[in-house]
Motif scaffolding. Structure first.
Motif, short mmCIF file in Angstrom:
data_model
loop_
_atom_site.label_atom_id
_atom_site.label_comp_id
_atom_site.label_asym_id
_atom_site.label_seq_id
_atom_site.Cartn_x
_atom_site.Cartn_y
_atom_site.Cartn_z
N ASP A 114 0.85 -1.18 0.00
CA ASP A 114 0.00 0.00 0.00
C ASP A 114 0.89 1.23 0.00
OD1 ASP A 114 -2.31 -1.43 0.04
OD2 ASP A 114 -2.70 -1.17 2.18
N PHE A 115 0.32 2.37 -0.37
CA PHE A 115 1.10 3.59 -0.28
C PHE A 115 0.23 4.79 0.05
CE2 PHE A 115 -0.28 5.00 -4.43
CZ PHE A 115 -0.35 3.85 -5.20
N SER A 116 0.88 5.80 0.60
CA SER A 116 0.21 7.05 0.95
C SER A 116 0.54 8.10 -0.10
CB SER A 116 0.68 7.56 2.32
OG SER A 116 0.37 6.64 3.33
N VAL A 117 -0.40 9.00 -0.33
CA VAL A 117 -0.18 10.09 -1.29
C VAL A 117 -0.36 11.42 -0.59
CG1 VAL A 117 -0.88 8.71 -3.28
CG2 VAL A 117 -2.60 10.06 -2.06
N ARG A 118 0.37 12.43 -1.08
CA ARG A 118 0.26 13.76 -0.51
C ARG A 118 -0.82 14.53 -1.27
NH1 ARG A 118 5.39 15.49 -0.54
NH2 ARG A 118 5.72 14.97 1.64
N ASP A 119 -2.06 14.26 -0.93
CA ASP A 119 -3.17 14.92 -1.60
C ASP A 119 -4.35 14.97 -0.65
OD1 ASP A 119 -5.78 14.76 -3.52
OD2 ASP A 119 -4.14 15.79 -4.53
N SER A 120 -5.02 16.11 -0.58
CA SER A 120 -6.11 16.28 0.37
C SER A 120 -7.27 15.34 0.10
CB SER A 120 -6.61 17.73 0.34
OG SER A 120 -7.03 18.09 -0.96
N SER A 121 -7.40 14.86 -1.13
CA SER A 121 -8.50 13.95 -1.46
C SER A 121 -8.23 12.53 -0.98
CB SER A 121 -8.72 13.91 -2.97
OG SER A 121 -7.64 13.27 -3.63
N GLU A 122 -6.97 12.22 -0.62
CA GLU A 122 -6.56 10.87 -0.20
C GLU A 122 -6.89 9.83 -1.28
OE1 GLU A 122 -4.93 10.47 2.50
OE2 GLU A 122 -5.49 12.05 3.91
N THR A 123 -6.77 10.22 -2.55
CA THR A 123 -7.11 9.30 -3.65
C THR A 123 -6.00 9.31 -4.69
OG1 THR A 123 -8.23 10.98 -4.98
CG2 THR A 123 -9.57 9.79 -3.36
N TYR A 124 -6.05 8.29 -5.55
CA TYR A 124 -5.15 8.25 -6.70
C TYR A 124 -5.79 7.41 -7.80
CZ TYR A 124 -3.92 3.64 -4.83
OH TYR A 124 -3.98 2.35 -4.35
N TYR A 125 -5.33 7.65 -9.03
CA TYR A 125 -5.82 6.89 -10.18
C TYR A 125 -4.88 5.72 -10.47
CZ TYR A 125 -9.41 10.18 -11.80
OH TYR A 125 -10.53 10.95 -11.92
N HIS A 126 -5.48 4.58 -10.77
CA HIS A 126 -4.72 3.44 -11.26
C HIS A 126 -5.60 2.69 -12.25
CE1 HIS A 126 -2.04 0.08 -11.58
NE2 HIS A 126 -2.88 -0.76 -11.00
N LYS A 127 -5.11 2.55 -13.47
CA LYS A 127 -5.85 1.89 -14.55
C LYS A 127 -7.23 2.52 -14.76
CE LYS A 127 -3.43 -2.50 -14.56
NZ LYS A 127 -3.52 -3.97 -14.66
N GLY A 128 -7.27 3.85 -14.64
CA GLY A 128 -8.50 4.58 -14.91
C GLY A 128 -9.52 4.56 -13.79
N ILE A 129 -9.20 3.91 -12.68
CA ILE A 129 -10.12 3.79 -11.54
C ILE A 129 -9.58 4.62 -10.38
CG2 ILE A 129 -11.19 2.17 -9.91
CD1 ILE A 129 -10.76 -0.02 -12.04
N ILE A 130 -10.48 5.29 -9.66
CA ILE A 130 -10.07 6.07 -8.49
C ILE A 130 -9.97 5.14 -7.29
CG2 ILE A 130 -10.67 7.96 -6.93
CD1 ILE A 130 -12.15 9.28 -9.23
N HIS A 131 -8.80 5.13 -6.66
CA HIS A 131 -8.56 4.29 -5.49
C HIS A 131 -8.43 5.17 -4.26
CE1 HIS A 131 -7.46 0.68 -7.99
NE2 HIS A 131 -7.30 1.66 -8.86
N HIS A 132 -8.76 4.62 -3.10
CA HIS A 132 -8.76 5.41 -1.88
C HIS A 132 -7.54 5.12 -1.01
CE1 HIS A 132 -10.06 7.09 2.00
NE2 HIS A 132 -10.84 7.86 1.28
#
Length: 312
Positions: free
Chosen positions: A95-113
């Motif tokens: 798993d990984f953390s992202v520096r974004d207020s939405s706490e989300t990221y895109y992978h293969k066109g899908i939004i992941h939490h």
């Protein structure tokens, strides 16, 4: 350029911050975490595949859904319907953390939490600053110091609050002279400080508070006798009565916002059924494994052919 999750893990551990797309644009991957457990491989009608842990959350049709709740035939934008589901018994995940207020990221066109507690901590410090209270925020790792600071910057982007004017970071090699009302630090950076140093704080907020049973972190809390406001946050509170008593001694009564059972009742998470198998290993194996570290022991167990064959 595409990289594997192991390459991503190695880059982050080496101090790099790879980029990934969030709903707000490009953002940094700030930390990675290894875990072991079951998972699922989805095959879609367009031939694309996706492999995730079974409790991984994705935004499907404007609703956060765990992977284990998806079924054959479910439509997943942009790939079409799920044509095949393969269950993975047990493996290592990153798993990984992202520096974004939405706490989300895109992978293969899908939004992941990528869920986190930094927004709660941000709200708490803003409240306490209204009363001129000095705050100490304790996080478990160096990377989370900068991540927490970065989250505060993101949360303040539209309200004019200047993180740099209020927050100070403390990690290896940085000064321990506190010049701002909010200090973000790892416990490793401050546990040798004298009690008089801790007397300057009115509020202590401990992220991943279940780690506060550790000797060094408990030692810090015992020095904060002049700190009336003590707040701990965690999503993984141990059921151990001893651990609970230690935490309540440091922070006060536990306030459980919601239980797993309540979430299952509301159909917000998958229904959980547990089957317990108690396996007894031979004496030689037990003697050898007793010398392993915790992670080495876990690795041994989940890759043990005899065990895996039996539980299958």
């Amino acid at each position: 350029m595409k990289i594997t999750v192991d390459q991503l893990n190695a880059l982050v551990k080496a101090g790099f911050s790879p980029k990934i797309r969030s709903v707000n644009g490009q953002t940094d991957i700030t930390d990675t975490y290894e875990k072991y457990g079951p998972g699922i491989k989805f095959t879609f009608e367009n031939g694309e595949t996706l492999k995730v842990a079974d409790n991984h959350r994705m935004l499907i049709n404007n609703e956060w859904i765990e992977a284990c709740e998806l079924n054959l035939g479910d439509f997943i934008e942009p790939h079409g319907c799920i044509s095949d589901i393969t269950h993975i018994e047990h493996q290592r995940w990153i798993d990984f953390s992202v520096r974004d207020s939405s706490e989300t990221y895109y992978h293969k066109g899908i939004i992941h939490h990528n869920s986190g507690k930094s927004a709660i901590i941000y709200s708490l410090i803003r409240h306490h600053l209204e009363y001129n209270r000095r705050c100490l925020i304790i996080v478990p790792s160096i990377s989370l110091v900068s991540q927490m600071y970065g989250d505060f910057v993101d949360y303040s982007s539209d309200n004019g609050w200047k993180t740099e004017n209020h927050c100070q970071q403390l990690q290896g090699g940085m000064t321990k002279d506190v010049s701002k009302p909010i200090l973000i630090s790892t416990w490793q950076s401050i546990f040798k400080q004298p009690k008089s140093w801790f007397d300057q704080f009115d509020v202590v907020i401990c992220d991943e508070v279940h780690t506060a049973v550790a000797k060094s972190l408990s030692g810090i809390m015992e020095k904060l006798t002049a700190t009336p406001y003590r707040i701990g946050l965690t999503g993984t509170l141990s059921a151990s009565k001893t651990n609970k008593l230690v935490l309540e001694g440091h922070f006060g009564p536990v306030n459980q916002v919601i239980s797993t059972n309540e979430l299952m009742t509301k159909n917000q998470i998958a229904q959980l059924k547990i089957k317990c198998l108690l396996l007894k290993y031979d004496q030689d194996t037990r003697k050898a494994v007793s010398k392993y570290s915790y992670q080495d022991e876990i690795d041994y167990l989940v890759t043990n052919p005899a065990r895996n064959k039996f539980i299958r």
